[in-house]
Enzyme design. Sequence first.
Site, PDB file in Angstrom:
ATOM      1  CG  HIS A 250     -23.832  84.809 -45.146  1.00  0.00           C
ATOM      2  ND1 HIS A 250     -23.375  85.741 -46.031  1.00  0.00           N
ATOM      3  CD2 HIS A 250     -24.895  84.249 -45.746  1.00  0.00           C
ATOM      4  CE1 HIS A 250     -24.125  85.755 -47.127  1.00  0.00           C
ATOM      5  NE2 HIS A 250     -25.054  84.840 -46.980  1.00  0.00           N
TER       6      HIS A 250
ATOM      7  CE  LYS B 172     -14.625  86.777 -47.028  1.00  0.00           C
ATOM      8  NZ  LYS B 172     -15.571  87.293 -46.075  1.00  0.00           N
TER       9      LYS B 172
ATOM     10  CG  HIS C  60     -30.579  86.016 -46.589  1.00  0.00           C
ATOM     11  ND1 HIS C  60     -29.264  86.329 -46.313  1.00  0.00           N
ATOM     12  CD2 HIS C  60     -31.310  86.682 -45.669  1.00  0.00           C
ATOM     13  CE1 HIS C  60     -29.209  87.150 -45.272  1.00  0.00           C
ATOM     14  NE2 HIS C  60     -30.428  87.378 -44.862  1.00  0.00           N
TER      15      HIS C  60
ATOM     16  CB  SER D 273     -24.153  93.059 -39.933  1.00  0.00           C
ATOM     17  OG  SER D 273     -23.121  92.432 -40.660  1.00  0.00           O
TER      18      SER D 273
ATOM     19  CG  HIS E 148     -30.165  89.390 -49.053  1.00  0.00           C
ATOM     20  ND1 HIS E 148     -30.045  90.335 -50.038  1.00  0.00           N
ATOM     21  CD2 HIS E 148     -29.298  88.411 -49.371  1.00  0.00           C
ATOM     22  CE1 HIS E 148     -29.131  89.923 -50.909  1.00  0.00           C
ATOM     23  NE2 HIS E 148     -28.663  88.776 -50.535  1.00  0.00           N
ATOM     24  N   GLY E 149     -29.008  92.266 -47.534  1.00  0.00           N
ATOM     25  CA  GLY E 149     -27.571  92.543 -47.463  1.00  0.00           C
ATOM     26  C   GLY E 149     -27.238  93.849 -48.147  1.00  0.00           C
TER      27      GLY E 149
ATOM     28  CB  SER F  89     -18.822  94.936 -46.789  1.00  0.00           C
ATOM     29  OG  SER F  89     -18.369  96.116 -46.153  1.00  0.00           O
TER      30      SER F  89
ATOM     31  CG  ASP G  54     -26.456  78.662 -50.965  1.00  0.00           C
ATOM     32  OD1 ASP G  54     -26.861  77.573 -50.508  1.00  0.00           O
ATOM     33  OD2 ASP G  54     -25.612  79.368 -50.398  1.00  0.00           O
TER      34      ASP G  54
ATOM     35  CB  CYS H  84     -28.095  81.364 -49.105  1.00  0.00           C
ATOM     36  SG  CYS H  84     -26.785  82.508 -48.721  1.00  0.00           S
TER      37      CYS H  84
END
Length: 490
Positions: free
Chosen positions: A243, A489, A337, A393, A412-413, A388, A104, A107
């Site tokens: 995102h 989502k 990302h 965040s 990144h997460g 999550s 991706d 992303c």
Amino acid sequence: MSDDDETFEAGGYTLHRRREFVWELPKQGDMRVPARVLASRDLLEAISDDRTIEQLRNTTHLPGVTDYAICMPDGHQGYGFPVGGVAAIDAESGCISPGAVGYDVNCGVRMLTTNLTYDDIEGREEELTNALFDAVPTGLGGGGVINGSRESIDAALEYGVEWALEEGWAVESDLTHCEDGGRRLDADPSAVSKRAKDRAMNQMGSLGSGNHFLEVQRVTDIFDADTAAAYGLSEEQVVVLIHCGSRGLGHQTCNDYLRRIEEEHDDLLAQLPDRELAAAPAGSDLAAEYYGAMCACINFAWVNRQLIMHRTREVFADVFDRSWREMEMELLYDVAHNIAKREVHETSAGETELFVHRKGATRAFPAGHPEVPAAYRDTGQPVIIPGSMGAGSYVLSGGEQSLSETFGSTAHGAGRLMSRTQAKDEFWGGDVQDDLRDQQKVYVKASSGATIAEEAPGVYKDIDEVVRISDALGIGDKVARTFPVCNIKG
DNA sequence: ATGTCC
């Protein structure tokens, strides 16, 4: 301190503690450089039983890899190259690897600020969630904010957000608050296959599936008042986080080039420990073509997030019966990302032009760096790290140590703890949705219940712990924390 | 991540 404090056994490899949160796999065998994992012991535990360390080790075999390969605190195994991996590879004598960029391409996430506060949306969460869900296409397959055409796709690939501005889908400040001004100049749309472009046709402005989402959030904590003020962030403020990536277009492009590189550069492939790391030698025609195609995908992903942001502004205007300008819905920043980028860094060999591959890692340039947009030159680049649905965040600023430690990068997460299959065994989407609403006042709506299970808060590592490492190492500094209110989502 | 294999 006992001997036990000096090493860590992970995935069959012995990591040596160099200093707090810095673990090194020494150069041995055919490794060209050492590898580093930036993590606490708890985070190391989480990657001990998968292929993360092995994959990180494999990346040190890539020709031209410089100084050391890096795995971020949120790292986990990926296709060939770990998600959370950074490899800086000599752009003259090295190579470029699609697996080290990711399927991706670009992303990433962008954060939109508002002048609303939590009071303004509390009690109206379902209305807002439904309005966003109806307006923003989600899930696998087709449907976008706009209908694509051959001409519009080529323009998006070449001009990025500059094209969106001309078409009325963006304002000037959207460009100045995006890396590269929203346009990667090295893009070569002619290097993107017709098939990839066809897949983009009905996906212009669409979230996709998996971990992609649009989330309305409230700011719960400010850690650095001056930087937060410069970023336009304050406690209880409502912000929106988007995102997503380059959808089928980036995926197809990655696939196209992996196949071509495997065919045309089998000599280099034969030197690598994993087919999935297939790389085109720097200076080859295919390296130039892939770079041009990847940059075009980068532009497409920026346009994708821009179109979704534009639609989000319209939804807010509708729901709150005010113009988006009245609500001061400004783009804070957009971070990539999954990219490779030509950058000049000071390395052990002196100033070197590199393909910095960041896969599941964020650029995190500090204050004063000439490539940081003027608006943030004095504070450092905003770094946005999504956690999550149940944890929220972070917004960080690029840290002073990032250039010397991580080629200007950070995490990144939260990083996955378990596979999607395992997640569906552990959780049921409807229960996750109910619990989030009843216990945390988080409103989730998705095209597929399975996606909610796959993205349940419990499948992610502790985002606080990931950010703590970044902050402690000085590669990305804590500025603010947010908590979800509405989430849509795939 | 992904028209979850052309």
